[in-house]
Design a protein around this motif. Structure first.
Motif, PDB file in Angstrom:
ATOM      1  N   TYR A   4       0.826  -1.217   0.000  1.00  0.00           N
ATOM      2  CA  TYR A   4       0.000   0.000   0.000  1.00  0.00           C
ATOM      3  C   TYR A   4       0.855   1.260   0.000  1.00  0.00           C
ATOM      4  N   LYS A   5       2.040   1.209   0.568  1.00  0.00           N
ATOM      5  CA  LYS A   5       2.919   2.376   0.532  1.00  0.00           C
ATOM      6  C   LYS A   5       3.390   2.645  -0.892  1.00  0.00           C
ATOM      7  N   SER A   6       3.733   1.578  -1.620  1.00  0.00           N
ATOM      8  CA  SER A   6       4.121   1.743  -3.021  1.00  0.00           C
ATOM      9  C   SER A   6       2.953   2.254  -3.849  1.00  0.00           C
ATOM     10  N   LEU A   7       1.772   1.743  -3.583  1.00  0.00           N
ATOM     11  CA  LEU A   7       0.588   2.165  -4.328  1.00  0.00           C
ATOM     12  C   LEU A   7       0.278   3.637  -4.058  1.00  0.00           C
ATOM     13  N   ILE A   8       0.404   4.055  -2.811  1.00  0.00           N
ATOM     14  CA  ILE A   8       0.201   5.466  -2.472  1.00  0.00           C
ATOM     15  C   ILE A   8       1.201   6.343  -3.221  1.00  0.00           C
ATOM     16  N   ASP A   9       2.444   5.901  -3.301  1.00  0.00           N
ATOM     17  CA  ASP A   9       3.474   6.662  -4.019  1.00  0.00           C
ATOM     18  C   ASP A   9       3.135   6.775  -5.506  1.00  0.00           C
ATOM     19  N   TYR A  10       2.697   5.679  -6.120  1.00  0.00           N
ATOM     20  CA  TYR A  10       2.363   5.696  -7.551  1.00  0.00           C
ATOM     21  C   TYR A  10       1.197   6.634  -7.830  1.00  0.00           C
ATOM     22  N   ILE A  11       0.204   6.616  -6.964  1.00  0.00           N
ATOM     23  CA  ILE A  11      -0.966   7.477  -7.184  1.00  0.00           C
ATOM     24  C   ILE A  11      -0.615   8.936  -6.938  1.00  0.00           C
ATOM     25  N   SER A  12       0.115   9.211  -5.870  1.00  0.00           N
ATOM     26  CA  SER A  12       0.428  10.602  -5.531  1.00  0.00           C
ATOM     27  C   SER A  12       1.375  11.253  -6.538  1.00  0.00           C
ATOM     28  N   THR A  13       2.161  10.447  -7.240  1.00  0.00           N
ATOM     29  CA  THR A  13       3.074  10.989  -8.257  1.00  0.00           C
ATOM     30  C   THR A  13       2.511  10.885  -9.675  1.00  0.00           C
ATOM     31  N   GLY A  14       1.271  10.414  -9.791  1.00  0.00           N
ATOM     32  CA  GLY A  14       0.601  10.382 -11.090  1.00  0.00           C
ATOM     33  C   GLY A  14       0.976   9.223 -11.987  1.00  0.00           C
ATOM     34  N   LYS A  15       1.683   8.207 -11.471  1.00  0.00           N
ATOM     35  CA  LYS A  15       2.130   7.102 -12.318  1.00  0.00           C
ATOM     36  C   LYS A  15       0.997   6.205 -12.794  1.00  0.00           C
ATOM     37  N   LEU A  16      -0.147   6.269 -12.124  1.00  0.00           N
ATOM     38  CA  LEU A  16      -1.281   5.433 -12.525  1.00  0.00           C
ATOM     39  C   LEU A  16      -2.394   6.240 -13.189  1.00  0.00           C
ATOM     40  N   ASP A  17      -2.138   7.520 -13.449  1.00  0.00           N
ATOM     41  CA  ASP A  17      -3.193   8.384 -13.996  1.00  0.00           C
ATOM     42  C   ASP A  17      -3.760   7.861 -15.309  1.00  0.00           C
ATOM     43  N   SER A  18      -2.888   7.422 -16.199  1.00  0.00           N
ATOM     44  CA  SER A  18      -3.354   6.993 -17.522  1.00  0.00           C
ATOM     45  C   SER A  18      -4.203   5.731 -17.428  1.00  0.00           C
ATOM     46  N   ILE A  19      -3.829   4.824 -16.528  1.00  0.00           N
ATOM     47  CA  ILE A  19      -4.596   3.586 -16.361  1.00  0.00           C
ATOM     48  C   ILE A  19      -5.950   3.897 -15.723  1.00  0.00           C
ATOM     49  N   MET A  20      -5.953   4.780 -14.748  1.00  0.00           N
ATOM     50  CA  MET A  20      -7.192   5.099 -14.049  1.00  0.00           C
ATOM     51  C   MET A  20      -8.138   5.918 -14.928  1.00  0.00           C
ATOM     52  N   ALA A  21      -7.592   6.670 -15.858  1.00  0.00           N
ATOM     53  CA  ALA A  21      -8.422   7.483 -16.750  1.00  0.00           C
ATOM     54  C   ALA A  21      -9.149   6.627 -17.784  1.00  0.00           C
ATOM     55  N   ALA A  22      -8.583   5.471 -18.108  1.00  0.00           N
ATOM     56  CA  ALA A  22      -9.204   4.570 -19.087  1.00  0.00           C
ATOM     57  C   ALA A  22      -9.145   3.147 -18.558  1.00  0.00           C
ATOM     58  N   PRO A  23      -9.940   2.833 -17.542  1.00  0.00           N
ATOM     59  CA  PRO A  23      -9.855   1.514 -16.906  1.00  0.00           C
ATOM     60  C   PRO A  23     -10.227   0.387 -17.863  1.00  0.00           C
ATOM     61  N   ASP A  24      -9.521  -0.724 -17.729  1.00  0.00           N
ATOM     62  CA  ASP A  24      -9.783  -1.909 -18.529  1.00  0.00           C
ATOM     63  C   ASP A  24     -10.919  -2.686 -17.886  1.00  0.00           C
ATOM     64  N   THR A  25     -12.017  -2.828 -18.601  1.00  0.00           N
ATOM     65  CA  THR A  25     -13.216  -3.484 -18.066  1.00  0.00           C
ATOM     66  C   THR A  25     -13.269  -4.973 -18.392  1.00  0.00           C
ATOM     67  N   ASN A  26     -12.289  -5.476 -19.114  1.00  0.00           N
ATOM     68  CA  ASN A  26     -12.317  -6.874 -19.553  1.00  0.00           C
ATOM     69  C   ASN A  26     -11.740  -7.806 -18.491  1.00  0.00           C
ATOM     70  N   ARG A  27     -12.293  -9.001 -18.446  1.00  0.00           N
ATOM     71  CA  ARG A  27     -11.704 -10.060 -17.615  1.00  0.00           C
ATOM     72  C   ARG A  27     -10.564 -10.684 -18.404  1.00  0.00           C
ATOM     73  N   ARG A  28      -9.361 -10.585 -17.887  1.00  0.00           N
ATOM     74  CA  ARG A  28      -8.201 -11.108 -18.598  1.00  0.00           C
ATOM     75  C   ARG A  28      -8.043 -12.614 -18.413  1.00  0.00           C
ATOM     76  N   MET A  29      -8.575 -13.126 -17.336  1.00  0.00           N
ATOM     77  CA  MET A  29      -8.756 -14.573 -17.176  1.00  0.00           C
ATOM     78  C   MET A  29     -10.253 -14.805 -17.218  1.00  0.00           C
ATOM     79  N   SER A  30     -10.704 -15.507 -18.222  1.00  0.00           N
ATOM     80  CA  SER A  30     -12.157 -15.638 -18.391  1.00  0.00           C
ATOM     81  C   SER A  30     -12.528 -17.024 -18.913  1.00  0.00           C
ATOM     82  N   SER A  31     -13.794 -17.374 -18.748  1.00  0.00           N
ATOM     83  CA  SER A  31     -14.304 -18.629 -19.277  1.00  0.00           C
ATOM     84  C   SER A  31     -14.821 -18.398 -20.689  1.00  0.00           C
ATOM     85  N   PHE A  32     -14.854 -19.462 -21.461  1.00  0.00           N
ATOM     86  CA  PHE A  32     -15.341 -19.334 -22.831  1.00  0.00           C
ATOM     87  C   PHE A  32     -16.748 -19.889 -22.962  1.00  0.00           C
TER      88      PHE A  32
END
Length: 506
Positions: free
Chosen positions: A478-506
């Motif tokens: 959580y400390k690393s995650l706080i650092d990434y968010i506070s420095t904007g490193k996750l901004d692009s991912i959070m602005a366009a979240p991936d809604t797909n299940r990457r492990m999924s059933s067929f």
């Protein structure tokens, strides 16, 4: 004679809250109020459900109108909010004592801060501490638990036993050192037979093994394999077993054709379970009581006074803004799992100083929602409260594929954006698994980023133990995650979240 399980309506909520005289003919009934997997949910959640002060209103209301009442918890009362992160179980212990719990058993998360901390807190519990299938001889918990007990009501004897899960693959090994696990079903049946031989008219198993897991044991398999257990009050799987639901499977035939009642309330304290046992006829009625805002006007100032000193520190952490989220990321959504998985890959690449091929994150490591709007430091800790760190390892493709088989059996886990896996929804067998569009080569070596809990083979991901760790984060997740968010490193991912299940059933 085993319990005959029927659903019978009980008191209305209005009558409970208003209170009243205890009925004179009530002595031949036992009411059991029960919780499980409340996970440090001291306050109501983001949907204004739950809250331990509200729970006390219900408990007190039932005690006001019923003669024989027991309050029972089936484990995992801790871990999942800042109250546990900051105070290590003290808040939960103080408040559960205030509610007057009569019986408590261990969940797996009670071990999260180690045996010494667990012993320190549980020594101060007022409840009877039950554990039938953990041999604690010589450990720091030695002497704190009893395997069973018998309580007498209206001349009838009611026996209780406590069954815990196999810690291997679920609890960090160092955190349960000295405890020997005894097979859940064997121990439960042996202790139940002993209780019946000692005169128990009814035997109740309080368990933390899960309602219908795929392991060798669960509440349903225990019920089916039993002869002397009449009622199971369960936890661990967060299953809502609501007798009002016509499809609920809460009455199970045992090994000799009698009926066992199997009940569980869900999680996070949003429901209080109520079980009414007629001690003469052995009939059972059961229901779930919602814990919500209708109870607020009856909350006692004494319980609020107990919470207040802890709430101040929690609120302080939750007021420290570190960023803004344009979307709401629900705890159980693909968006949230994808976000955390991509963060782990980014952090792994930073640690290893070279590209990471794949990241794996478990669903169980995510404990709360990320709301739309301001992101706070405390909010991030609520999402990832565990003392885990990101690690990077070299691992053979064969071990990765074996691990994907396990993750498929778990109905999918989190993987980074360059990974796609497909499995059969009927038997959860893995069909394909690719990295950057290419099938995983069993003979190749890959760079994997994950958390140390999984790297050690926990959450049953034992193939990951075969990897060679090459980098470890010095910071808790959580400390690393706080650092990434506070420095904007996750901004692009959070602005366009991936809604797909990457492990999924067929």
């Amino acid at each position: 004679m085993n319990l005959k399980s029927v659903f019978i309506g009980a008191f209305t909520l209005g009558a409970l809250i208003l209170g009243g005289c205890k009925p004179s003919a009530d002595s031949n009934h036992l009411v059991i109020l029960h919780t499980n997997d409340t996970h440090s949910a001291i306050e109501p959640n983001s949907k204004d459900l739950g809250g331990i002060a509200r729970r006390k209103v219900l408990v007190d209301s039932v005690r006001d109108v019923r003669e024989n009442v027991l309050l029972v918890d089936a484990g995992d009362a801790v871990q999942g909010s800042l109250y546990y992160t900051l105070f290590g179980g003290e808040v939960e212990r103080v408040l559960m004592n205030a509610l007057g719990y009569d019986i408590q058993i261990l969940g797996n998360h009670e071990f999260d801060k180690g045996m010494d901390k667990l012993a320190e807190e549980w020594k101060q519990l007022n409840a009877v501490r039950l554990s039938t299938n953990y041999d604690m001889t010589g450990s720091t918990l030695d002497g704190l638990f009893v395997p069973s007990l018998i309580k007498e009501f209206d001349g009838k004897k009611v026996g209780f036993l406590g069954i815990n899960l196999n810690p291997a693959g679920m609890i960090v090994e160092e955190n349960y050192k000295g405890i020997k696990y005894v097979d859940a079903i064997e121990a439960a049946n042996a202790e139940a037979a002993k209780l019946k031989n000692e005169g128990a008219d009814i035997v109740i198993a309080v368990t933390h093994i899960g309602y219908d897991n795929d392991n060798d044991y669960s509440d349903l398999t225990l019920a089916a394999a039993s002869k002397d257990i009449d009622l199971i009050i369960g936890g661990h799987s967060h299953t809502v077993v609501d007798p009002k639901n016509k499809d609920a499977k809460w009455r199970v035939a045992n090994a000799v054709g009698d009926t066992v009642s199997v009940l569980q309330t869900g999680s996070n304290g949003v429901n209080l379970g109520e079980i009414d046992i007629n001690l003469d006829t052995k009939e059972v009625s059961a229901k779930l009581i919602p814990v919500n805002s209708r109870l607020d006007s009856n909350v006692k100032p004494e319980i609020e006074a107990l919470i207040a000193p802890y709430r101040q520190a929690v609120d302080s952490m939750r007021s420290k803004k570190i960023g803004v989220s344009p979307y709401e990321f629900d705890r159980k959504s693909p968006e949230m799992l994808n976000l955390l998985s991509d963060f782990v890959r980014m952090r792994g690449t930073e640690l290893a100083k070279r590209p990471v091929d794949i990241a794996i994150m478990n669903k169980g490591g995510i404990r709360n929602n990320l709301p739309k709007g301001d992101i706070t430091q405390g909010g991030i800790i609520d999402i990832a409260p565990f003392d885990n760190s990101v690690v990077v390892m070299e691992i053979k493709g064969k071990d990765l594929l074996d691990n994907f088989e396990i993750m498929a059996a778990q109905d999918g886990q989190g993987v980074s954006s360059n990974v796609k896996a497909v499995y059969d929804p009927n038997n959860f067998a893995l069909n394909t698994a690719t990295i950057d569009g290419k099938e995983i080569n069993p003979n190749a070596t890959y760079i994997l980023a994950t958390i140390d809990y999984l790297a050690a083979g926990n959450d049953y991901m034992t193939p990951l133990k075969n990897g060679k760790i090459i980098a470890v984060s010095p910071d808790i997740l959580y400390k690393s995650l706080i650092d990434y968010i506070s420095t904007g490193k996750l901004d692009s991912i959070m602005a366009a979240p991936d809604t797909n299940r990457r492990m999924s059933s067929f």
